[in-house]
Enzyme design. Structure first.
Site: not given
Length: 302
Positions: A81, A36-37, A259, A185, A134, A254, A161
């Protein structure tokens, strides 16, 4: 006139679900949301100038509330990021967690030994290398290898990732890494292709032949073509990894789902996928409790 926010989220950004459903599945005691973030708040922890997206704020207090609501006990917070290599938001959350969170940081070659020690003391247990073009401009491989060698004495691991089509080109580099390596993932497989097809077989080979590799069986909302609530096309891939490598798998929400472009997942639905991918109590215990404790709280493992 009200002050203008320090950062304005992207116009197409989907904020996290405001009222997730209560999951029918009850996680075992001590369960860990291992991916998680936290984002910002941007007026306290500014987003990086080089970021490729500007999210909504998603502070630690919202994460703790979700953890408790879903029936989890702990979190592993992964540096996003949008914050670059400024880990202050993660460190702040770790220090406020009462020992119930660990972290994965992003660092650059310029990081000092003192800074690494401070991150370790705060609860950081790994670094993340992102190869999704991306989202970030990947660092040179010699710099990544240097970072890997510097974090190895701390007992940290590396989180990678990437997307499935990139694995053949990155395979040899990944297998040269000197620590435990956790794949985000499942390497983002194309779930329209067969589980036993050559693309996912390469990832399975990576896990089978290199026992320092672990996998997060997370993010069906990112991989599915069928969509919510069951994400049924992702289940066979995740279940294959859980049943093949039960001692080297992790799961996470997550949250706050950065995004996402098509829908914002209901975190309760994501939790209800767990018994589909880990169909026995023994597998669920390993996935949600034993494995994350071994990796992030080894001092508690006898």
């Amino acid at each position: 006139m009200a002050d203008k926010p320090a950062f304005q989220m992207d116009a197409d950004w989907l904020p996290f679900h405001p009222n997730p459903s209560k999951p029918a599945y009850v996680p075992p005691p001590g369960a860990v949301d291992a991916h998680c973030h936290v984002f910002g708040p941007g007026d306290v922890f500014p987003y990086a100038p080089e970021r490729k997206y500007t999210p909504c704020d998603a502070p630690k207090e919202k994460l703790w509330a979700l953890r408790d609501y879903l029936g989890f006990s702990r979190n592993v917070i992964v540096q996003a990021t949008c914050h670059g290599a400024d880990n202050r938001a993660v460190v702040d959350a770790l220090q406020a967690s009462g020992g119930r969170a660990r972290g994965v940081a992003t660092v650059r070659r310029s990081v000092t030994d003192e800074e690494l020690q401070a991150l370790d003391a705060a609860g950081v247990r790994g670094v993340r290398f992102n190869f999704v073009k991306r989202l970030v401009d990947a660092l040179p491989r010699d710099e990544l290898l240097e970072i890997a060698q510097r974090i190895k004495p701390l007992g940290w691991h590396i989180v990678i990732y990437f997307e499935a089509q990139e694995l053949p080109e990155l395979y040899d580099f990944f297998t040269s890494l000197p620590t435990v390596v956790v794949v985000d993932h499942m390497g983002r497989p194309d779930v329209t292709k067969p589980v036993d097809g050559p693309e996912f077989a390469l990832f399975t080979k990576l896990m089978r032949e290199h026992t320092n590799f672990w996998s997060k069986v997370s993010c069906p909302e990112r991989l599915s073509k069928l969509g919510p609530p069951a994400y049924g096309d992702v289940v066979p891939f995740a279940r294959h990894i859980v049943e093949s490598f039960p001692d080297r798998v992790l799961w996470g929400t997550d949250w706050p789902h950065p995004n996402m472009k098509t829908h914002m997942p209901d975190d309760g639905h994501l939790v209800d996928v767990i018994p589909q991918i880990a169909p026995t109590a023994a597998l669920q215990q390993k996935l949600l409790v034993d494995n994350p404790l071994r990796l992030y709280w080894p001092e508690e493992v006898r």
